[in-house]
Write a protein that holds these residues in place. Structure first.
Motif, PDB file in Angstrom:
ATOM      1  N   ILE A 101      94.659 119.333  20.842  1.00  0.00           N
ATOM      2  CA  ILE A 101      94.440 118.205  22.081  1.00  0.00           C
ATOM      3  C   ILE A 101      94.443 119.009  23.476  1.00  0.00           C
ATOM      4  O   ILE A 101      93.979 118.070  23.879  1.00  0.00           O
ATOM      5  N   PRO A 102      95.981 119.502  23.679  1.00  0.00           N
ATOM      6  CA  PRO A 102      96.708 120.490  24.555  1.00  0.00           C
ATOM      7  C   PRO A 102      95.121 120.568  24.981  1.00  0.00           C
ATOM      8  O   PRO A 102      94.746 120.904  26.492  1.00  0.00           O
ATOM      9  N   ALA A 103      94.425 121.707  24.302  1.00  0.00           N
ATOM     10  CA  ALA A 103      93.063 122.327  24.935  1.00  0.00           C
ATOM     11  C   ALA A 103      92.623 122.031  25.631  1.00  0.00           C
ATOM     12  O   ALA A 103      91.075 122.045  26.617  1.00  0.00           O
ATOM     13  N   THR A 104      91.900 120.290  24.562  1.00  0.00           N
ATOM     14  CA  THR A 104      90.816 119.650  24.883  1.00  0.00           C
ATOM     15  C   THR A 104      91.182 118.910  26.007  1.00  0.00           C
ATOM     16  O   THR A 104      90.726 118.967  26.806  1.00  0.00           O
ATOM     17  N   CYS A 105      93.078 118.895  26.180  1.00  0.00           N
ATOM     18  CA  CYS A 105      92.964 118.102  27.874  1.00  0.00           C
ATOM     19  C   CYS A 105      92.551 118.828  28.581  1.00  0.00           C
ATOM     20  O   CYS A 105      92.179 118.715  29.880  1.00  0.00           O
ATOM     21  N   GLU A 106      92.929 120.025  28.735  1.00  0.00           N
ATOM     22  CA  GLU A 106      92.747 121.247  29.520  1.00  0.00           C
ATOM     23  C   GLU A 106      91.084 121.845  30.254  1.00  0.00           C
ATOM     24  O   GLU A 106      91.016 121.424  30.874  1.00  0.00           O
ATOM     25  N   SER A 107      90.400 121.076  29.018  1.00  0.00           N
ATOM     26  CA  SER A 107      89.240 121.279  29.389  1.00  0.00           C
ATOM     27  C   SER A 107      88.303 120.429  29.686  1.00  0.00           C
ATOM     28  O   SER A 107      87.445 120.323  30.780  1.00  0.00           O
ATOM     29  N   TYR A 108      89.723 119.323  29.850  1.00  0.00           N
ATOM     30  CA  TYR A 108      88.746 117.794  30.404  1.00  0.00           C
ATOM     31  C   TYR A 108      87.793 118.070  31.966  1.00  0.00           C
ATOM     32  O   TYR A 108      87.649 117.646  32.239  1.00  0.00           O
ATOM     33  N   GLU A 109      90.336 118.224  32.146  1.00  0.00           N
ATOM     34  CA  GLU A 109      89.841 119.036  33.304  1.00  0.00           C
ATOM     35  C   GLU A 109      89.587 119.658  33.768  1.00  0.00           C
ATOM     36  O   GLU A 109      89.120 119.591  35.298  1.00  0.00           O
ATOM     37  N   ARG A 110      89.158 121.053  33.743  1.00  0.00           N
ATOM     38  CA  ARG A 110      88.483 121.672  34.109  1.00  0.00           C
ATOM     39  C   ARG A 110      86.643 121.266  33.966  1.00  0.00           C
ATOM     40  O   ARG A 110      86.307 121.560  35.285  1.00  0.00           O
ATOM     41  N   LYS A 111      86.781 120.708  32.834  1.00  0.00           N
ATOM     42  CA  LYS A 111      84.897 119.578  33.190  1.00  0.00           C
ATOM     43  C   LYS A 111      85.141 119.309  34.354  1.00  0.00           C
ATOM     44  O   LYS A 111      83.803 119.190  35.479  1.00  0.00           O
ATOM     45  N   ILE A 112      86.426 118.159  35.149  1.00  0.00           N
ATOM     46  CA  ILE A 112      86.042 117.735  35.953  1.00  0.00           C
ATOM     47  C   ILE A 112      85.593 118.288  37.517  1.00  0.00           C
ATOM     48  O   ILE A 112      85.284 117.967  38.580  1.00  0.00           O
ATOM     49  N   VAL A 113      86.208 119.286  37.482  1.00  0.00           N
ATOM     50  CA  VAL A 113      86.607 120.311  38.910  1.00  0.00           C
ATOM     51  C   VAL A 113      85.018 121.074  39.054  1.00  0.00           C
ATOM     52  O   VAL A 113      84.413 120.749  39.614  1.00  0.00           O
ATOM     53  N   ALA A 114      84.347 121.605  37.707  1.00  0.00           N
ATOM     54  CA  ALA A 114      83.827 122.141  37.441  1.00  0.00           C
ATOM     55  C   ALA A 114      81.822 120.919  37.971  1.00  0.00           C
ATOM     56  O   ALA A 114      80.783 121.197  38.415  1.00  0.00           O
ATOM     57  N   ALA A 115      82.272 119.912  37.861  1.00  0.00           N
ATOM     58  CA  ALA A 115      81.185 118.619  38.204  1.00  0.00           C
ATOM     59  C   ALA A 115      82.006 118.240  39.524  1.00  0.00           C
ATOM     60  O   ALA A 115      80.827 117.618  40.440  1.00  0.00           O
ATOM     61  N   GLY A 116      82.661 118.992  40.387  1.00  0.00           N
ATOM     62  CA  GLY A 116      82.351 118.529  41.474  1.00  0.00           C
ATOM     63  C   GLY A 116      83.859 117.890  42.588  1.00  0.00           C
ATOM     64  O   GLY A 116      84.166 117.144  42.962  1.00  0.00           O
ATOM     65  N   GLY A 117      84.042 117.154  41.230  1.00  0.00           N
ATOM     66  CA  GLY A 117      85.468 116.425  41.374  1.00  0.00           C
ATOM     67  C   GLY A 117      84.959 115.237  41.309  1.00  0.00           C
ATOM     68  O   GLY A 117      83.557 114.645  41.138  1.00  0.00           O
TER      69      GLY A 117
END
Ligand code: F6R
Length: 279
Positions: free
Chosen positions: A105-121
């Motif tokens: 779960i911690p890894a999936t949460c970190e990856s979710y944050e990275r995806k938001i940034v990669a999408a441009g916020g």
């Protein structure tokens, strides 16, 4: 913060739907932050009826229960598919909902944050509010700087959501939720609340001190928040007459929407770039 009070949920939803539809028309590849629960259902129906083009939009949901299958009738995967996505032409690759069954779960949460940034916020973050002031599943005493993570649901939230599950004992104990810090990085937050059960939380969020005991009060730190309320949810606001007058007298030049503004710095919550507007 702009507070819009309408006599009914239908009236408040109409305004919120226009804000979202205007963004989708102005920015066809916008990034939307979406919410579940009873509050946004009417809004989703209004957006579906407008037959907007969702093909280039990207969506991130606020939260998902831990430990229930996506097919579960009360999972937020199921909710979003049934209430919104299946009625649009969204590309499924652009739909992001936290994975409540992830083995790490911690890894999936970190990856979710990275995806938001990669999408441009996130351009526009839609929010409901719990009776205790939670946004997403950021329960009372959540850090106001929190990021996407697992949270234990508060007894009040499990009680409030028992109506969906057919009994409190069936409500999961945990959820993955975007953090308050994550939410505050959206360019525009659109908070909806209807009914007298939300009146106390709304008064605390808008007019109370900024406190982790009312997580929605953190929105006071954000320069571009629109709150759409019905009269019942607004009932405990001390300055309601002021908000009604301010909105009623708003002139055209004030009606700039933050979604049309320049991007904030992704690492500095609520900090808008030069040339941006505030409400
Ligand atoms: C759901 C969410 C929650 C709800 C809140 C209000 O994605 O983020 O914060 O918005 O629990 O729920 P309703 O709208 O059912 O009163």
């Amino acid at each position: 913060m702009e507070i819009i009070i309408q006599p009914t949920p239908a009236g408040a939803t109409r305004i919120a739907a226009k804000i979202m539809a205007d963004l989708i028309s102005a920015k066809p590849a916008a990034v939307l932050g979406l919410a579940t629960g009873s509050t946004p259902e009417r809004l989703y129906r209004a957006l579906i009826a407008q037959k907007l083009d969702w093909s280039r939009l990207t969506c991130f949901n606020l939260d998902e229960y831990v430990g229930i299958l996506p097919e579960h009738l009360q999972s937020y995967h199921h909710f979003m598919w049934e209430k919104l996505f299946r009625h649009t032409n969204i590309s499924l690759g652009n739909v992001h909902i936290p994975d409540g069954l992830a083995s790490d779960i911690p890894a999936t949460c970190e990856s979710y944050e990275r995806k938001i940034v990669a999408a441009g916020g996130i351009d526009l973050q839609l929010l409901g509010i719990g009776t205790d002031g939670h946004i997403g599943f950021n329960e009372q005493t959540s850090s106001l700087a929190s990021r996407t993570r697992i949270k234990t649901l508060a007894p009040q939230t499990r009680k409030d959501n028992a109506r969906f599950f057919g009994g409190e004992e069936k409500v999961p104990h945990h959820a993955i939720t975007m953090g308050i810090g994550t939410i505050l990085e959206a360019r525009h937050c659109l908070l909806l609340a209807f009914g007298d059960k939300k009146a106390r939380a709304i008064a605390g969020a808008i007019e109370g001190p900024i406190t982790a005991m009312n997580p929605a009060s953190a929105l006071q730190l954000h320069p571009a928040v629109t709150v759409c309320l019905d009269s019942a949810a607004a009932a405990e606001l001390k300055l309601q007459e002021y908000y009604r007058r301010a909105y009623g007298q708003k002139s055209d030049w004030q009606k700039i929407r933050p979604a049309a503004c320049r991007s904030p710095s992704p690492k500095q919550p609520g900090k808008l770039a030069a040339g941006s507007c505030q409400i």
